[in-house]
Motif scaffolding. Structure first.
Motif, mmCIF file in Angstrom:
data_model
loop_
_atom_site.group_PDB
_atom_site.id
_atom_site.type_symbol
_atom_site.label_atom_id
_atom_site.label_comp_id
_atom_site.label_asym_id
_atom_site.label_seq_id
_atom_site.Cartn_x
_atom_site.Cartn_y
_atom_site.Cartn_z
ATOM 1 N N LEU A 137 7.686 11.061 2.876
ATOM 2 C CA LEU A 137 6.453 10.346 2.545
ATOM 3 C C LEU A 137 5.582 10.146 3.795
ATOM 4 O O LEU A 137 4.367 10.269 3.742
ATOM 5 C CB LEU A 137 6.828 8.982 1.954
ATOM 6 N N LEU B 116 1.792 3.853 -23.186
ATOM 7 C CA LEU B 116 0.952 4.907 -22.608
ATOM 8 C C LEU B 116 0.205 4.385 -21.395
ATOM 9 O O LEU B 116 0.108 5.046 -20.357
ATOM 10 C CB LEU B 116 -0.031 5.422 -23.658
ATOM 11 N N PRO C 205 4.813 8.856 11.089
ATOM 12 C CA PRO C 205 5.333 7.537 11.493
ATOM 13 C C PRO C 205 6.852 7.514 11.637
ATOM 14 O O PRO C 205 7.379 6.872 12.552
ATOM 15 C CB PRO C 205 4.880 6.619 10.353
ATOM 16 N N PRO D 149 5.983 11.509 7.405
ATOM 17 C CA PRO D 149 6.699 12.228 8.469
ATOM 18 C C PRO D 149 6.287 11.802 9.872
ATOM 19 O O PRO D 149 7.151 11.637 10.741
ATOM 20 C CB PRO D 149 6.370 13.698 8.196
ATOM 21 N N LEU E 189 -0.566 3.898 -15.493
ATOM 22 C CA LEU E 189 -0.527 3.065 -14.287
ATOM 23 C C LEU E 189 0.475 3.623 -13.279
ATOM 24 O O LEU E 189 0.204 3.668 -12.076
ATOM 25 C CB LEU E 189 -0.165 1.631 -14.672
ATOM 26 N N ALA E 190 1.626 4.046 -13.777
ATOM 27 C CA ALA E 190 2.626 4.648 -12.885
ATOM 28 C C ALA E 190 2.061 5.903 -12.224
ATOM 29 O O ALA E 190 2.280 6.160 -11.038
ATOM 30 C CB ALA E 190 3.909 4.975 -13.660
ATOM 31 N N ILE F 72 9.039 7.770 -7.103
ATOM 32 C CA ILE F 72 8.007 6.727 -7.153
ATOM 33 C C ILE F 72 7.488 6.586 -8.586
ATOM 34 O O ILE F 72 7.392 5.490 -9.140
ATOM 35 C CB ILE F 72 6.843 7.058 -6.202
ATOM 36 N N ILE G 90 -0.264 6.719 -3.684
ATOM 37 C CA ILE G 90 0.678 6.864 -2.568
ATOM 38 C C ILE G 90 0.632 8.291 -2.027
ATOM 39 O O ILE G 90 0.683 8.512 -0.818
ATOM 40 C CB ILE G 90 2.104 6.473 -3.017
ATOM 41 N N GLY G 91 0.490 9.262 -2.928
ATOM 42 C CA GLY G 91 0.385 10.655 -2.494
ATOM 43 C C GLY G 91 -0.852 10.890 -1.643
ATOM 44 O O GLY G 91 -0.797 11.571 -0.614
ATOM 45 N N ARG H 101 1.143 2.004 -19.428
ATOM 46 C CA ARG H 101 2.101 1.833 -18.333
ATOM 47 C C ARG H 101 2.382 3.172 -17.664
ATOM 48 O O ARG H 101 2.543 3.258 -16.448
ATOM 49 C CB ARG H 101 3.396 1.212 -18.861
ATOM 50 N N LEU H 102 2.417 4.222 -18.465
ATOM 51 C CA LEU H 102 2.614 5.560 -17.902
ATOM 52 C C LEU H 102 1.434 5.922 -17.009
ATOM 53 O O LEU H 102 1.611 6.430 -15.901
ATOM 54 C CB LEU H 102 2.749 6.582 -19.033
ATOM 55 N N ARG I 148 -0.436 9.365 1.725
ATOM 56 C CA ARG I 148 0.417 10.222 2.536
ATOM 57 C C ARG I 148 -0.417 11.301 3.217
ATOM 58 O O ARG I 148 -0.317 11.513 4.417
ATOM 59 C CB ARG I 148 1.503 10.859 1.670
ATOM 60 N N VAL J 233 -0.400 4.814 -9.470
ATOM 61 C CA VAL J 233 0.327 4.333 -8.274
ATOM 62 C C VAL J 233 0.873 5.520 -7.487
ATOM 63 O O VAL J 233 0.731 5.586 -6.257
ATOM 64 C CB VAL J 233 1.473 3.382 -8.689
ATOM 65 N N THR J 234 1.471 6.459 -8.186
ATOM 66 C CA THR J 234 2.059 7.627 -7.519
ATOM 67 C C THR J 234 0.983 8.455 -6.828
ATOM 68 O O THR J 234 1.141 8.884 -5.688
ATOM 69 C CB THR J 234 2.810 8.501 -8.532
ATOM 70 N N GLY K 79 5.586 8.145 -22.835
ATOM 71 C CA GLY K 79 4.248 7.547 -22.885
ATOM 72 C C GLY K 79 3.499 7.902 -24.161
ATOM 73 O O GLY K 79 2.608 7.168 -24.591
ATOM 74 N N THR L 5 8.482 3.352 -10.970
ATOM 75 C CA THR L 5 7.344 2.501 -11.336
ATOM 76 C C THR L 5 7.209 2.398 -12.846
ATOM 77 O O THR L 5 7.043 1.306 -13.405
ATOM 78 C CB THR L 5 6.041 3.065 -10.745
ATOM 79 N N PHE L 6 7.290 3.538 -13.514
ATOM 80 C CA PHE L 6 7.127 3.551 -14.974
ATOM 81 C C PHE L 6 8.199 2.713 -15.658
ATOM 82 O O PHE L 6 7.895 1.876 -16.517
ATOM 83 C CB PHE L 6 7.167 4.992 -15.478
ATOM 84 N N TRP M 88 -3.589 11.431 3.809
ATOM 85 C CA TRP M 88 -4.624 10.932 4.718
ATOM 86 C C TRP M 88 -4.070 10.366 6.011
ATOM 87 O O TRP M 88 -4.630 10.576 7.091
ATOM 88 C CB TRP M 88 -5.435 9.823 4.018
ATOM 89 N N TRP M 89 -2.959 9.595 5.901
ATOM 90 C CA TRP M 89 -2.543 8.831 7.064
ATOM 91 C C TRP M 89 -1.201 9.203 7.669
ATOM 92 O O TRP M 89 -0.992 8.996 8.853
ATOM 93 C CB TRP M 89 -2.477 7.333 6.686
ATOM 94 N N TRP M 90 -0.325 9.757 6.852
ATOM 95 C CA TRP M 90 1.055 9.825 7.307
ATOM 96 C C TRP M 90 1.564 11.217 7.629
ATOM 97 O O TRP M 90 2.680 11.367 8.130
ATOM 98 C CB TRP M 90 1.984 9.211 6.248
ATOM 99 N N VAL M 91 0.773 12.240 7.323
ATOM 100 C CA VAL M 91 1.249 13.598 7.589
ATOM 101 C C VAL M 91 0.863 14.014 9.009
ATOM 102 O O VAL M 91 -0.262 13.783 9.418
ATOM 103 C CB VAL M 91 0.645 14.588 6.573
#
Lengths: 500, 49
Positions: A397, B27, A401, A399, B32-33, A360, B40-41, B29-30, B44, B36-37, A36, A364-365, B46-49
């Motif tokens: 990611l 840069l 669900p 656990p 943005l990646a 991820i 998702i973290g 794009r980095l 995780r 996104v990560t 980057g 993505t990158f 908030w909702w999935w743990v």
């Protein structure tokens, strides 16, 4: 299962081994970050867009009749001054129509195409290249030499984009971006396309930033005459990775190796696992041989080159020994499961949690880096680790669900989803990191059996393309340890490359 | 290659400018990646743990 820190030295040792197994992932992540920052440390400021050296293109050719004519025509039509580009086809004792095609090209492009024939060949690409180099360096016409393969198709501006960097005398070699462009597209090519984008568009940019490159692209490397003469006027023939040796020699001589991601060319890649295995086994063995030969340069500071850079060395060895890292982490996790499940839980969460985030981030990158790769290889990118690994990532990611889902699905298979079942599932997940490579090897073996071949793509989807590549590395370790003969097995090509 | 030397010079400079601009976008794009990560973290946690 509740998490707990280790209480015994063995528990600590095993936990540390698991975390050390995450080193390759860290290197990959830092590589993406460095990529980057490429704009800050690329070589475009020092390049001269108007500089166009006289380039001799050496094309080694052994039985390349299916690809050679098309490659020559494309080369002659490039957006580069015709009086500054010459093609030297080195026919390595071909037994097909390669000599006739080369002679016809000589007739069609007098003064621009040369055909050299070796009556006794089969010694490998490096020997063939040296035959061409001896001819090219015999007079002072060539200011640069482009080494390529007979099936590689250059985009119209690729050679100009590579040559401009050689205006800087500190640059000894430039490489372009080789895009996977098999026609028709095939499933192996989609995985390779994503892999090439990761290894080249991301990691070679990172290496530009650090100021050191690991390996010149075999099909698209341009060397300055000064550099070639400085490294002896010939390509090394003692390893299976002559490109890597050239890269090392160039940098040890105090010259830079630069990657230009915008100098693009297209190449056909193997269409089956068997063919890919042959190619990658040669590369992996070659890299092991090069590592042995140049072992003294790694992690040692030098005023002349950056090969001793710590990030580069860590990247080099973590890539070379990736399977060993993964197997060590997997074995340590399994042993830890039996010794003390509390620390095993923590180690697993850390290792796989990191894997999930970096998967991820990295995927993505790389998909954002190149639209064409994203369009053609997005599914291959997502399934690169394999469905089993993706299942483990999904559990990391989400656990809750995933546990609820397992509670609904497993009873249909006659399995009561209780703590015992969870413990066994966890143990299998611990073991899979290492076992995946064995599965990868078995999938390769399946591709050698005609009636199993149709299901191989589905098997790779489950096991993962990454584990198959790791299995090749292990095969290379074994071959080198056994002292197997270093024979050059040519990658078979059909000659069909996408042209747009 | 067609065009006068001056045309060719402009073309080479255009290519260089184009390629330098393209590297600036890497840069972003980095970043943005990374966004996104991170998203998702956070999802995780908030909702999935």
């Amino acid at each position: 299962m509740s998490a707990a820190l280790p209480t015994e030295p063995l528990g600590w040792l095993l936990s540390i081994i698991v975390l050390l197994g995450a080193i390759p992932m860290f290197v990959s992540a830092t590589g993406h970050v460095l990529a980057g920052l490429h704009r800050v440390r690329d070589h475009y400021r020092q390049a001269d867009g108007a500089y166009q050296p006289r380039v001799a293109v050496i094309v080694p050719a052994w039985n390349e009749a299916s690809v050679l004519e098309h490659s020559i025509e494309r080369m002659m039509a490039l957006d580069y001054p015709s009086d500054k580009l010459r093609l030297v086809v080195v026919d390595d004792a071909s037994t097909d129509d390669t000599p006739q095609i080369a002679r016809e090209a000589v007739r069609r492009y007098p003064g621009r195409v040369v055909h050299l024939r070796r009556e006794r060949g089969g010694q490998g690409k490096a020997h063939t290249l040296n035959h061409g180099l001896a001819h090219v360096l015999a007079d002072d016409w060539a200011e640069a030499v482009l080494i390529t393969d007979a099936d590689v198709v250059f985009t119209p501006t690729a050679i100009g984009r590579m040559g401009r960097h050689l205006a800087d005398p500190s640059v000894g070699a430039v490489m372009g971006f080789i895009r996977e462009a098999s026609e028709p597209a095939h499933w192996v090519g989609r995985y390779v396309g994503f892999e090439y984008a990761t290894a080249q568009l991301a990691m070679r940019r990172a290496q530009n930033v650090v100021g050191v490159q690991g390996c010149l692209a075999g099909g698209a490397q341009m060397l300055s005459r000064a550099n070639l003469e400085a490294i002896g006027g010939r390509i090394d023939t003692t390893t299976l990775a002559e490109d890597t040796v050239t890269t090392m020699q160039t940098q040890l001589g105090g010259r830079r190796v630069v990657f230009d991601p915008n100098a693009e060319c297209w190449a056909e890649e193997p269409a089956s696992l068997v063919a890919l295995w042959k190619q990658r086994l040669r590369w992996a063995r070659g890299n092991l041989q090069v590592t042995r030969r140049f072992r003294s340069v790694f992690f040692r500071r030098s005023n002349e080159h950056h090969l001793g850079n710590w990030w580069f060395g860590t990247m080099w060895f973590s890539t070379l020994y990736l399977p060993a890292f993964m197997i060590a982490a997997s074995v340590a996790l399994v042993v830890l499961w039996f010794v003390d499940q509390g620390p095993a839980h923590i180690a697993f969460q850390l290792y796989w949690g990191l894997s999930t985030l970096l998967f991820i981030f990295g995927t993505t990158f790389v998909l954002l880096l190149d639209r064409r790769v994203a369009y053609q290889s997005w599914l291959a990118a997502l399934t690169f680790p394999g469905l089993v690994n993706l299942l483990i990532l999904a559990v990391m990611l989400a656990p809750r669900p995933m546990d609820a889902l397992a509670g609904q699905v497993m009873p249909t298979f006659g399995v009561t989803w209780d703590d015992r079942a969870r413990a066994i599932a966890v143990l299998l997940a611990y073991a899979w990191t290492g076992a995946a490579m064995l599965a990868g090897w078995l999938v390769y073996r399946a591709d050698r059996v005609a009636w199993l071949r149709p299901v191989v793509p589905a098997l790779v989807l489950v096991v993962g393309f990454g584990p198959v590549l790791c299995a090749v590395s292990i095969a290379a370790y074994v071959a080198e340890a056994r002292g197997a003969a270093s024979t050059w097995d040519k990658t078979e090509k059909t000659g069909k490359v996408r042209t747009s | 290659m067609s065009g006068t030397p001056a045309d060719q010079g402009h073309k080479h400079l255009d290519l260089l400018t184009h390629d330098q601009r393209r590297e600036r976008s890497v840069l972003w794009r980095l970043v943005l990646a990374g966004v996104v990560t991170t998203a998702i973290g956070i999802a995780r946690q908030w909702w999935w743990v």
